[in-house]
Scaffold this motif. Structure first.
Motif, PDB file in Angstrom:
ATOM      1  N   SER A 125       5.292   7.977   3.126  1.00  0.00           N
ATOM      2  CA  SER A 125       4.010   8.230   3.783  1.00  0.00           C
ATOM      3  C   SER A 125       2.871   7.565   3.006  1.00  0.00           C
ATOM      4  N   MET A 126       2.940   7.660   1.672  1.00  0.00           N
ATOM      5  CA  MET A 126       1.930   6.999   0.836  1.00  0.00           C
ATOM      6  C   MET A 126       1.985   5.483   1.000  1.00  0.00           C
ATOM      7  N   TYR A 127       3.196   4.945   1.057  1.00  0.00           N
ATOM      8  CA  TYR A 127       3.361   3.499   1.246  1.00  0.00           C
ATOM      9  C   TYR A 127       2.703   3.057   2.560  1.00  0.00           C
ATOM     10  N   ARG A 128       2.909   3.839   3.598  1.00  0.00           N
ATOM     11  CA  ARG A 128       2.377   3.478   4.915  1.00  0.00           C
ATOM     12  C   ARG A 128       0.865   3.380   4.912  1.00  0.00           C
ATOM     13  N   VAL A 129       0.174   4.313   4.268  1.00  0.00           N
ATOM     14  CA  VAL A 129      -1.295   4.341   4.370  1.00  0.00           C
ATOM     15  C   VAL A 129      -1.974   3.462   3.316  1.00  0.00           C
ATOM     16  N   LEU A 130      -1.207   2.905   2.377  1.00  0.00           N
ATOM     17  CA  LEU A 130      -1.783   1.946   1.441  1.00  0.00           C
ATOM     18  C   LEU A 130      -1.984   0.597   2.120  1.00  0.00           C
ATOM     19  N   LYS A 131      -3.032  -0.108   1.730  1.00  0.00           N
ATOM     20  CA  LYS A 131      -3.216  -1.489   2.167  1.00  0.00           C
ATOM     21  C   LYS A 131      -2.220  -2.399   1.444  1.00  0.00           C
ATOM     22  N   PRO A 132      -1.843  -3.522   2.046  1.00  0.00           N
ATOM     23  CA  PRO A 132      -1.041  -4.502   1.299  1.00  0.00           C
ATOM     24  C   PRO A 132      -1.763  -4.900   0.007  1.00  0.00           C
ATOM     25  N   GLY A 133      -1.043  -4.883  -1.090  1.00  0.00           N
ATOM     26  CA  GLY A 133      -1.649  -5.127  -2.391  1.00  0.00           C
ATOM     27  C   GLY A 133      -2.192  -3.873  -3.044  1.00  0.00           C
TER      28      GLY A 133
END
Length: 248
Positions: free
Chosen positions: A152-160
């Protein structure tokens, strides 16, 4: 009812029950949480969090999500760094902790670029690619499904974007580990009883630390969730570890 089970400290409970049991602990300790953090760590938790902020790379204008942000000490510091062009979202699943954090930040007059969200780390209520940095300090071990939360954290992070997980961990030294166990199970509940009138919650917190994955296992979980450039840094002899990962 689900037939899946998980750990609540040393107890095995139905997965659907854990969030409620954790909520009871933090409802109980919310008003004394900051005092107990200082007592439990002799104030060293402030240093651990300072290192987390320094290693986050947060800059002016960034959007930061602080999960399990509790009483707002990380959010307050991020607020000053990101400035008026940035945003900090203090998220916590527990409404008692969130209220303490919100009141504290409002009283200090530093909530103008901070938003508050009651949110479960497994089901973050934010669009994809929303944040430059996500932090979760001393919260992941209380999450029922850690793998789901990391995805879930990965999903809401921007690329980079960068994830930082600050959590109690496993000291490599057997001598330090024995001293730490003695402190956690003999002293910590007594401190909880004396200063928070709540020995049981601090017994749970000690047990939850022991049930949390060790450094290498957690790093593997962060990688499995999709993060790259993953590493971890032990602090205070490995009593605490700071894990990092980047969304490619």
């Amino acid at each position: 009812m689900s037939d899946k089970t998980t750990h609540f400290g040393y107890q095995t409970v139905n997965s659907e029950e854990k969030a409620g049991k954790v909520a009871e602990v933090f409802h109980s300790v919310a008003s004394s949480y900051d005092l107990m953090n200082d007592l439990m760590s002799a104030g060293i938790h402030r240093l651990w969090k300072r290192v987390t902020i320094e290693m986050s790379g947060v800059r002016r204008g960034h959007k930061v999500l602080d999960i399990a942000g509790g009483t707002g000490d990380l959010a307050a510091k991020f607020s000053r760094i990101v400035g008026s062009d940035g945003l900090v979202v203090l998220a916590d699943i527990n409404d008692s902790m969130l209220k303490v954090g919100r009141d504290r930040l409002l009283d200090r007059g530093i909530a103008n670029n901070i938003q508050f969200a009651q949110a479960n780390a497994q089901y973050l209520p934010f669009p994809d690619n929303s944040f430059d940095v996500i932090t979760i300090a001393f919260g992941l071990r209380n999450v029922t499904d850690k793998e789901m939360a990391l995805r879930s954290m990965y999903r809401v992070l921007k690329p980079g974007g960068k994830l930082l997980v600050l959590e109690f961990s496993k000291p490599p030294s057997t001598v330090l580990s024995k001293i730490y166990d003695g402190y956690s199970f003999n002293i910590l509940p007594k401190l909880g009883k004396l200063f928070a009138s709540d020995a049981d919650s601090y017994q749970y917190l000690a047990e939850s630390i022991r049930m949390h994955p060790d450094q290498e296992t957690l790093m593997g979980m962060v990688e499995e969730a999709g993060f790259s450039n993953c590493d971890y840094h032990n602090m205070t002899g490995g009593i605490v570890a700071l894990h990092r990962g980047v969304k490619a």
